[in-house]
Motif scaffolding. Structure first.
Motif, short mmCIF file in Angstrom:
data_model
loop_
_atom_site.label_atom_id
_atom_site.label_comp_id
_atom_site.label_asym_id
_atom_site.label_seq_id
_atom_site.Cartn_x
_atom_site.Cartn_y
_atom_site.Cartn_z
N GLU A 48 -18.39 -1.72 -8.26
CA GLU A 48 -17.74 -0.99 -9.34
C GLU A 48 -16.24 -0.92 -9.04
OE1 GLU A 48 -19.51 2.79 -10.00
OE2 GLU A 48 -21.55 2.01 -9.82
N PRO A 49 -15.43 -1.82 -9.54
CA PRO A 49 -13.99 -1.85 -9.24
C PRO A 49 -13.25 -0.56 -9.59
CG PRO A 49 -14.68 -3.88 -10.30
CD PRO A 49 -15.85 -2.94 -10.39
N GLU A 50 -13.78 0.21 -10.53
CA GLU A 50 -13.10 1.44 -10.92
C GLU A 50 -13.57 2.66 -10.12
OE1 GLU A 50 -13.64 1.89 -15.09
OE2 GLU A 50 -12.46 0.11 -15.62
N HIS A 51 -14.35 2.44 -9.12
CA HIS A 51 -14.86 3.55 -8.31
C HIS A 51 -13.71 4.22 -7.55
CE1 HIS A 51 -17.39 5.82 -5.52
NE2 HIS A 51 -18.39 5.57 -6.35
N LYS A 52 -13.74 5.56 -7.44
CA LYS A 52 -12.65 6.31 -6.82
C LYS A 52 -12.90 6.63 -5.34
CE LYS A 52 -11.17 8.45 -11.12
NZ LYS A 52 -10.89 9.74 -11.82
N CYS A 53 -13.78 5.91 -4.75
CA CYS A 53 -14.08 6.16 -3.32
C CYS A 53 -12.88 5.77 -2.47
CB CYS A 53 -15.30 5.34 -2.90
SG CYS A 53 -15.71 5.53 -1.16
N LYS A 54 -12.39 6.72 -1.68
CA LYS A 54 -11.24 6.48 -0.80
C LYS A 54 -11.51 7.10 0.58
CE LYS A 54 -7.79 6.37 -4.46
NZ LYS A 54 -6.52 6.98 -4.96
N PRO A 55 -11.89 6.31 1.54
CA PRO A 55 -12.20 6.84 2.88
C PRO A 55 -10.94 7.03 3.72
CG PRO A 55 -12.58 4.50 2.86
CD PRO A 55 -12.14 4.87 1.46
N CYS A 56 -9.92 7.60 3.12
CA CYS A 56 -8.64 7.77 3.82
C CYS A 56 -8.27 9.25 3.83
CB CYS A 56 -7.52 6.97 3.14
SG CYS A 56 -7.81 5.19 3.14
N PRO A 57 -7.46 9.65 4.78
CA PRO A 57 -6.97 11.04 4.78
C PRO A 57 -6.12 11.30 3.55
CG PRO A 57 -6.60 9.99 6.91
CD PRO A 57 -7.02 8.90 5.97
N LYS A 58 -5.85 12.59 3.33
CA LYS A 58 -5.06 12.99 2.19
C LYS A 58 -3.66 12.37 2.26
CE LYS A 58 -3.82 17.13 -0.43
NZ LYS A 58 -3.83 18.61 -0.44
N LYS A 59 -3.12 11.93 1.13
CA LYS A 59 -1.82 11.31 0.96
C LYS A 59 -1.78 9.86 1.47
CE LYS A 59 0.87 15.59 1.15
NZ LYS A 59 2.01 16.28 1.81
N TRP A 60 -2.90 9.36 1.98
CA TRP A 60 -2.96 7.96 2.39
C TRP A 60 -3.49 7.11 1.22
CZ3 TRP A 60 -2.50 5.79 7.61
CH2 TRP A 60 -1.97 6.71 8.53
N ILE A 61 -3.06 5.85 1.19
CA ILE A 61 -3.46 4.93 0.11
C ILE A 61 -4.44 3.93 0.68
CG2 ILE A 61 -2.65 3.27 -1.59
CD1 ILE A 61 0.16 4.60 -1.25
N TRP A 62 -5.54 3.78 -0.02
CA TRP A 62 -6.55 2.82 0.45
C TRP A 62 -6.40 1.49 -0.25
CZ3 TRP A 62 -11.33 1.01 -1.95
CH2 TRP A 62 -12.15 0.30 -1.06
N HIS A 63 -6.45 0.42 0.55
CA HIS A 63 -6.40 -0.93 -0.01
C HIS A 63 -7.28 -1.82 0.86
CE1 HIS A 63 -4.99 -4.59 -1.86
NE2 HIS A 63 -4.68 -5.07 -0.65
N GLU A 64 -8.29 -2.40 0.21
CA GLU A 64 -9.25 -3.26 0.89
C GLU A 64 -9.89 -2.52 2.08
OE1 GLU A 64 -7.39 -6.99 1.75
OE2 GLU A 64 -7.47 -7.64 -0.35
N ASP A 65 -9.60 -2.92 3.28
CA ASP A 65 -10.27 -2.32 4.44
C ASP A 65 -9.35 -1.41 5.25
OD1 ASP A 65 -12.55 -3.68 3.79
OD2 ASP A 65 -12.12 -5.39 5.10
N SER A 66 -8.21 -1.05 4.71
CA SER A 66 -7.25 -0.27 5.49
C SER A 66 -6.67 0.87 4.66
CB SER A 66 -6.12 -1.17 6.00
OG SER A 66 -6.63 -2.19 6.81
N CYS A 67 -6.11 1.84 5.40
CA CYS A 67 -5.41 2.97 4.77
C CYS A 67 -3.92 2.84 5.07
CB CYS A 67 -5.95 4.29 5.31
SG CYS A 67 -7.70 4.59 4.98
N TYR A 68 -3.11 3.16 4.08
CA TYR A 68 -1.66 3.03 4.22
C TYR A 68 -0.99 4.37 3.87
CZ TYR A 68 -2.77 -1.94 4.18
OH TYR A 68 -3.30 -3.17 4.46
N LEU A 69 0.07 4.67 4.60
CA LEU A 69 0.82 5.90 4.35
C LEU A 69 2.30 5.56 4.19
CD1 LEU A 69 0.99 9.04 4.25
CD2 LEU A 69 1.39 8.96 6.72
N VAL A 70 2.90 6.04 3.09
CA VAL A 70 4.33 5.83 2.85
C VAL A 70 5.03 7.16 3.14
CG1 VAL A 70 6.09 5.22 1.18
CG2 VAL A 70 3.83 4.14 1.06
N THR A 71 5.92 7.15 4.12
CA THR A 71 6.64 8.38 4.50
C THR A 71 8.14 8.19 4.26
OG1 THR A 71 6.97 7.66 6.78
CG2 THR A 71 4.95 8.87 6.29
N LYS A 72 8.82 9.30 4.09
CA LYS A 72 10.27 9.28 3.88
C LYS A 72 10.99 9.94 5.04
CE LYS A 72 9.91 9.20 -1.17
NZ LYS A 72 10.29 9.86 -2.44
N ASN A 73 10.54 9.61 6.22
CA ASN A 73 11.19 10.14 7.42
C ASN A 73 12.35 9.22 7.80
OD1 ASN A 73 9.26 12.16 7.58
ND2 ASN A 73 7.87 10.85 8.77
#
Length: 212
Positions: free
Chosen positions: A125-150
């Motif tokens: 289901e491509p539209e499924h909202k399952c995200k096994p990432c911590p809060k504020k992290w972005i999930w893509h394929e098999d990894s989680c990504y975090l964009v910070t402004k530090n």
């Protein structure tokens, strides 16, 4: 008559002198005896005093030895307690470290399982909202990504990522490259660190998809 009187006077004077000499001699003989007796008393008193001092020193020495022995026993007991506590603390630390490592391994395992499950759900289901990432992290394929402004150096950002059990972004395939482009990111650190001259780079991972 006058001559006899004179003679008698002389004899009388001589006899008085003899008597005084005898008395002086008697006193002179008795005086040393009295001095010797006093000296013996003083010597005896000094001997008794010395004996008392020796006895006192012996008692003090015995008390000091007994007290020292008791204190040494207490010190040895405290030392044994200290060593036992140190051993217990070491065991507890090792147990805690092992527990922390086990928890971390379990967390990573659960995260991998969740990622796989979400990946399967996403494929179905491509539209499924399952995200096994911590809060504020972005999930893509098999990894989680975090964009910070530090606004900090590359080294500090690398340390920050390491603290999050992650690493700076390394583009390993075209899919990740397209994902990064879709985010419209500019002036962000990647897994390349410019040194003094930008032609020289430090690489986090040897696998770099594109030099662009």
């Amino acid at each position: 008559m006058s001559e006899e009187v004179t003679y008698a006077d002389l004899n009388f004077q001589d006899s008085g002198r003899k008597k005084s000499i005898q008395e002086f001699g008697t006193v002179g003989i008795k005086a040393p005896a009295a001095t010797s007796h006093v000296w013996h008393q003083r010597a005896l008193a000094l001997i008794l005093l010395c004996l008392l001092l020796l006895i006192g020193l012996g008692i003090l020495g015995s008390v000091f030895y007994i007290t020292l022995k008791k204190e040494m026993r207490k010190l040895n007991k405290l030392q044994n307690i200290k060593e036992e506590l140190q051993r217990n603390v070491s065991v507890q630390l090792m147990h805690s470290m092992n527990s922390s490592q086990m928890i971390r391994n379990l967390s990573l395992t659960l995260q991998e399982i969740a990622t796989k499950l979400c990946h399967e759900l996403y494929q179905r289901e491509p539209e499924h909202k399952c995200k096994p990432c911590p809060k504020k992290w972005i999930w893509h394929e098999d990894s989680c990504y975090l964009v910070t402004k530090n606004y900090v150096t590359w080294q500090k950002n690398a340390m920050f990522c390491s603290a999050q059990n992650a690493s700076l972004l390394v583009i390993k395939n075209k899919s990740v490259l397209e994902f990064v482009k879709s985010r419209n990111l500019r002036k962000y650190w990647l897994g390349l660190s410019p040194r003094k001259y930008y032609a020289d780079y430090k690489i986090v991972d040897e696998t770099i998809f594109s030099s662009d």
